[in-house]
Design an enzyme around this catalytic site. Sequence first.
Site, PDB file in Angstrom:
ATOM      1  N   ASP A  33       0.830  -1.200   0.000  1.00  0.00           N
ATOM      2  CA  ASP A  33       0.000   0.000   0.000  1.00  0.00           C
ATOM      3  C   ASP A  33       0.869   1.257   0.000  1.00  0.00           C
ATOM      4  O   ASP A  33       2.059   1.207   0.362  1.00  0.00           O
ATOM      5  CB  ASP A  33      -0.885  -0.030   1.259  1.00  0.00           C
ATOM      6  CG  ASP A  33      -2.177   0.754   1.102  1.00  0.00           C
ATOM      7  OD1 ASP A  33      -2.295   1.511   0.119  1.00  0.00           O
ATOM      8  OD2 ASP A  33      -3.054   0.618   1.967  1.00  0.00           O
TER       9      ASP A  33
ATOM     10  N   ASP B 243     -10.838   2.124  -3.319  1.00  0.00           N
ATOM     11  CA  ASP B 243     -11.405   1.920  -1.986  1.00  0.00           C
ATOM     12  C   ASP B 243     -12.925   1.978  -2.040  1.00  0.00           C
ATOM     13  O   ASP B 243     -13.598   1.703  -1.052  1.00  0.00           O
ATOM     14  CB  ASP B 243     -10.880   2.990  -1.010  1.00  0.00           C
ATOM     15  CG  ASP B 243      -9.543   2.565  -0.418  1.00  0.00           C
ATOM     16  OD1 ASP B 243      -9.153   1.391  -0.585  1.00  0.00           O
ATOM     17  OD2 ASP B 243      -8.880   3.418   0.213  1.00  0.00           O
TER      18      ASP B 243
END
Length: 731
Positions: free
Chosen positions: A478, A548
């Site tokens: 990430d 997301d």
Amino acid sequence: MCIVFDKAARVFALDTPRSSYRIGITDAEGFVTHLYYGRRVPDVKMDQTLYLGFGQPEAYSKTGDQVRFHGTMPMEYPTFGVGDFRTPCLSVEAENGGRACALVYAAHRIYGGKPKLRGLPATYGGADECATLEIDCVDAALGLSVTLRYTVFEGLDAICRSALIRNDGAGTVRLTSALSACLDMPNRDFDVLTLHGSWAYERMQNRRPLAWGKHGVSSVLGRSSHEENPFIALLEHSATQTQGQVYAMNFVYSGNFLMEAEMTQQEQLRLVAGIHPEGFRWTLAPGEAFEAPETVLVYSDQGLSHMTHTFHDLYRQHLIRGAFKDRPRPSLINNWEGTYFDFDTEKLLSIARTAAKAGVELFVLDDGWFGRRNDDVCSLGDWVVNEQKLPGGLKYLSDEIHKLGMQFGLWFEPEMVSPDSDLFRAHPDYALQNPDRAPTLARTQLVLDLSRQEVRDYVYKQIYAVLSSARIEYVKWDMNRPLTNVQSATLPADRQGELYHRYMLGVYELQERMLTDFPHLLLENCSSGGGRFDPGMLYYGPQIWTSDNTDAIDRLRIQEGTALVYPLSSMGAHVAACPSHTNSRLTPFETRGLVSLVGCFGYELDLTKLTREELHMIPEQLRLYHTYGDVFRTGDYYRLASFAENGEYDALMAVAKDKREAVLIYVQVLSRERRAVQVVYPQGLEEGTLYRSSETGQLLSGAGWMYGGMAMPRMKGDFLGKWIVLEATEA
Ligand code: DGJ
């Protein structure tokens, strides 16, 4: 493979199955000019008067109106300072402060295969798969040489370009702009298409008419970004999914970029791609070289679909590498939206048990397993397991997960450091920051200075230790903030302009080291969702977390925009909780499954909270994924109807390469009672082959389905979906 040099005409001819590219060398001085890119033609020499409209251009390069020559001549790698006032690829500052640069032909080579770009992601291929042309150009006054590279792949309408800039002179040369590719051509009635977005709404398609001036997309965030994607296309105004000409560029890079279309007052077009000159300055001492990343050019005379298929095939065959290049990806359960930071071993195992029982193959532990990380304000950099939450550490958890018959995966954010971390307290200089300014935090974190070898070594030691501490088959890498205060504690002042790019090279080096030491790892890249969804990242990890935003209806348009360029096999797509954590929408479990089945399929919710009916649907969803996942992963993808455009329904399909099987996904987003029947027109089938519909059992020829249309099932309500298989059958 089709690259030839016609010595008499002084023209390089590059041909792909449906396109031709022509590069000329002007007689008088040897400027490397662009002659043609478009539909395949048999000619080598194109109309030499096309651009100037008066006489032969060569005459003007030496003795005539040289400014007019430079200002209007289509160039392969334009430079700043000698009369070309359009956006240059190369802009320099010599030791004496001079800014002029002009490149002329020196030599060339044509060979089978493709060279690696040092430290950079790039497409690859052997001598039997591709051919490369290298043209060396020089500016004798500066002692600068530039090698322009063009690679043509067997069977693909793509040309991959890059440039290597070398200082062969005695003085220092500073690059203030070093783009990778340029495409000049006369203006036509073009639209420009780009992919813009924001967090949770990545890669929305934006098509508008091209007007005078400069129109582009860019990023100076230090990542390719949610806001714009390194993709730009020019399309004939009348081009559709299946018809019309399209010229597309995609930049194989994950940091700052500029992709720009420019229409001049003389109605000439210039398309450029490369590292954004803002914040960029690169010093070349004598003997040093700079490698400008790769740009992929795709031409289609059959609309957007052919462009998409070319990108997908190129990336699946010649960009994605490693153990999972040609392998189905495991279905997964990720705990992030199920637990966020609130978990312990027992909670994770209860989710894992439910997942394993339903047939899910991989359990992924997301953020919150290390240091004192119970929220997002601390501990990045301290990659030591939190034994209070996870007694027995990752080893115990991973062993228990494996006992359930599942694989184990782990989240990491190796590029970052929290101010509240042991790492930052010990090495504050490891973070990018300006000594005279307060740090600018984002998500309460700072970015590590990955331009420094010792910082990369430190980070890598931690990655290595964690990955060796337990059986870990998957990593989610990430990156949750943009770069600001981009200053390194160790780079000299006159080299700070190299930092953005050196940072990216550092990221690439870390991922390469990890994959070399752990070659069986499945790597999924991620950046606050889809903030780094680019071909550069795909070179390292075959899949990327798309967004997301896990709401299935929003995902329709996010995945459509993403799949315009990137293979379905690269898009992480998960069934998430209802109401959606993104927008509170209530969408049936089945529909959430359908939309996720298009990509790398998984679940991201607390499975122990599902109803019995929902739990019972999981084995069927997994069966579909295992039975037809390969059609999406390896086949041709077609956009049949776009909810983003029509506001009512969405339909897409994937057709196996051998055309024996096709899967169509239909989502009725908003029901419309008055329509008699919703017709969708399949594409990509073999006209003369008979296909049976899994929905109605009807047997029709490919032509019958494609031209007659297929009636979508009637469903009462919003957000409902269907999955229809067309199987080739002998009559
Ligand atoms: C952003 C990612 O996109 C999410 O999936 C999750 O991993 C969080 N970061 C964790 O902090």
